[in-house]
Every structure is written in C-alpha cells, then in structure tokens.
Design an enzyme around this catalytic site. Structure first.
Site, PDB file in Angstrom:
ATOM      1  N   ARG A   1       0.860  -1.173   0.000  1.00 31.55           N
ATOM      2  CA  ARG A   1       0.000   0.000   0.000  1.00 31.55           C
ATOM      3  C   ARG A   1       0.902   1.230   0.000  1.00 31.55           C
ATOM      4  NH1 ARG A   1      -3.385  -3.094  -1.183  1.00 31.55           N
ATOM      5  NH2 ARG A   1      -5.498  -3.350  -0.332  1.00 31.55           N
TER       6      ARG A   1
ATOM      7  N   HIS B   1      -1.932   0.828  -9.457  1.00 35.81           N
ATOM      8  CA  HIS B   1      -2.507  -0.093  -8.473  1.00 35.81           C
ATOM      9  C   HIS B   1      -3.313  -1.194  -9.153  1.00 35.81           C
ATOM     10  CE1 HIS B   1      -3.876  -0.365  -3.992  1.00 35.81           C
ATOM     11  NE2 HIS B   1      -3.661  -1.560  -4.533  1.00 35.81           N
TER      12      HIS B   1
ATOM     13  N   GLU C   1      -3.914   8.120  -4.352  1.00 35.74           N
ATOM     14  CA  GLU C   1      -4.362   7.402  -5.548  1.00 35.74           C
ATOM     15  C   GLU C   1      -5.739   7.894  -5.965  1.00 35.74           C
ATOM     16  OE1 GLU C   1      -4.099   3.209  -4.764  1.00 35.74           O
ATOM     17  OE2 GLU C   1      -1.924   3.260  -4.525  1.00 35.74           O
TER      18      GLU C   1
END
Length: 328
Positions: free
Chosen positions: A237, A285, A266
C-alpha cells in the site's frame, strides 16, 4: 421483499447481474458517501455492502442499523474499522488466495521492467530516438542470481519467493512478524532483521498489509540502509512508504531505481515527482487486475455476502469472533 444491498466502486458484471436478480441492489461509484442522499437512504435499510475501498467507519455504521455483512472485493481491508464492526456483530470478509499468483506476477513484472529499464527503452524506440546501437548508458542489470529481500512473507510473499527461487535462481532474504519454516524449506529463504534485509538486498520488495505498525515502515532511515544499486519495489500500500523520502532517495542516488504499483495518493497527483523519473516504473494499483482474477475475487466476495445474508458463515471472514457471537 428483496433484501437491500449496496455495491460500491467495483464488481464484475456477471456477478453484479446475478446479485441484481436476487436482491434490491444499488450501485454507487465516485460519490461523497456522507452527502449523497440516495446512498444514505439506501444505507439505512441495507443488510449487506459489497465492493472496493468504501470507508466503513463509525460514522457510516451509525447510519446502517440493519447491516449484517461487509464484503470487501480485495485482500486488504484497511478501509474497514474491524473493531467497530465486531462490536456491532457485523461480519467482515475479504478475498485472499485468489489473487496471490496474479499479484506475484505483477511484482516480477515491475521488478523486471525496472531492472532492464523496459519502459524507458520502449519509449526511446517509439519516440524514434533509436538511431544507433545502444551503449552502457542504457544497460540494465541482471536479476538472476541476485538477492531479493521480501518484506512480508504471507501468501503473496511466498509466491514471489517461489518465482525468485525457481525462475531466477535468486538468493532469498525475508522479514516478517513470524518466521515461515515452509518458506525456508521450500525456497531456501533466510529470515533476517529488516535492517539486514535492506542492507543486503539487490531488490527489496515490500508486500505487507497496511496496519498501524507498517504505516511509514520505509522512510529516510531505511532508504539510507539500502545499497546505492538497489531497486526498490512496492506492491503493498502506498502509505507503507514515506513517499517524500523515496523521492529524495532516488534524486540523491541513495538507491538506483524503483518499481511502484501503489502511491500515497491514488490516483497519483500529476505533480508527483515520481512521474518525471526515468528510473521509476509506475503502475496504477493493478496488482490483481486481470479479468480472470478480478472475476474470481468478485465471485468469492459475492459468496461471502450471500452467506452472511442467509445466516451462514462466510468462507473468508476477517472477524470470526462475530460468527461465534452470532451462533452462541
């Protein structure tokens, strides 16, 4: 009357269609959940929530008196307040296992891309700048027989170790909360402290969940421990890394390169310095984002959801204590 459920952000179409045939489904995406009137109205009667990245906290739960289960379409669940859910006897589930190999493939994809400078050289060819044989200024580095350091030896960490050992004959160091004898036996992996791993690895790979203990785990001090030739990979993460310290380490040459599937913010800000660096491979991601795997994740999340709605134990519970409380 059909039970009401909320689908948030993402669910593969065949699974969404199946749920729509059985339940009163409302789908929400890119909304402010605190101000969206339709969401709040549906939440009051919803018995289940399924989806990705919805912040399920005390404020939301105060407005969801009928909620029985929250089904995350991901292996990570830092968006869920597990303590609050458990206190209210609400089941929480995730989708482990099905994405293990896919994420491990992605890790090696960005590792290879960073080591062999694939995006940079691809851009050179496509921009028509390849006009002569390339010299040392464009050389990459080998992966085979190098040392990989895996921070977090869970399911995905072990799948990475498997690829490293049998695909590239790499030396494997690892650091995790507990020693993994299986990994040591199968992959000749060596357990070591985080500091030792960082100082000895050619490719430090971060694959831990985001927890209070791992938030900001890799910062200035840790980058200073790495080799100047190290290529750092983050597929965990974004907030497990202090991003400004990563940027500084790359700018000053403390490390050679990075491969990133995750960021502190993000989608990533267009002003982020990482986007200007040729020695950084960036992905949006997408560690588990193949159609096959995303479909399997959606299917497992739906099985979890329906089990909880029907008074059965979901296959992959995060807070099994709730089941014990519900079945006393």
């Amino acid at each position: 009357m059909k039970k009401k459920i909320i689908v948030y952000e993402r669910l593969e179409k065949p699974v969404l269609k199946s749920l729509q045939e059985k339940y009163d489904v409302k789908f929400f995406k890119n909304i402010d959940t605190q101000t969206n009137e339709e969401f709040m109205n549906h939440l009051k009667e919803a018995e289940g929530i399924i989806g990705l990245a919805l912040e399920v906290n005390k404020t939301l739960l105060d407005n969801a008196p009928n909620l029985k289960i929250v089904s995350n379409v991901s292996v990570g669940y830092n968006n869920l307040d597990i303590e609050e859910l458990t206190k209210r006897h609400i089941m929480a589930t995730n989708t482990p296992d099905v994405l293990t190999d896919t994420v491990a493939d992605t890790v090696f994809g960005i590792l290879l891309a960073a080591a062999r400078r694939i995006p940079e050289l691809d851009n050179l060819v496509k921009s028509k700048q390849w006009v002569e044989a390339l010299g040392p200024d464009y050389y990459g580095v080998d992966i085979h027989h190098k040392t990989i350091g895996i921070i977090g030896m869970g399911r995905i960490g072990q799948a990475i170790a498997q690829r490293a050992k049998f695909g590239f004959d790499m030396n494997i160091l690892y650091h995790s909360r507990t020693r993994k004898q299986d990994a040591e036996t199968k992959f000749d992996a060596t357990y070591c402290s985080l500091d030792d791993l960082l100082s000895k690895s050619d490719f430090p790979v971060l694959i831990t969940p985001l927890t209070p203990e791992t938030r900001g785990l890799i910062s200035k001090r840790e980058f200073q421990l790495m080799k100047p030739s190290a290529i750092f990979i983050n597929a965990s993460r974004g907030k497990t890394v202090v991003e400004k310290d990563l940027i500084a380490a790359l700018q000053t040459g403390e490390i050679a390169a990075a491969g990133l599937d995750v960021f502190e913010q993000e989608p990533v800000s267009p002003n982020n310095s990482l986007l200007e660096m040729k020695n950084v491979v960036t992905l949006p991601h997408v560690g588990s984002s193949t159609y096959e795997t995303e479909l399997k994740m959606s299917e497992l999340a739906a099985r979890n959801l329906e089990a909880g709605l029907n008074g059965e134990k979901p296959p992959t519970m995060i807070n099994p204590k709730v089941w014990e409380l519900l079945t006393k």
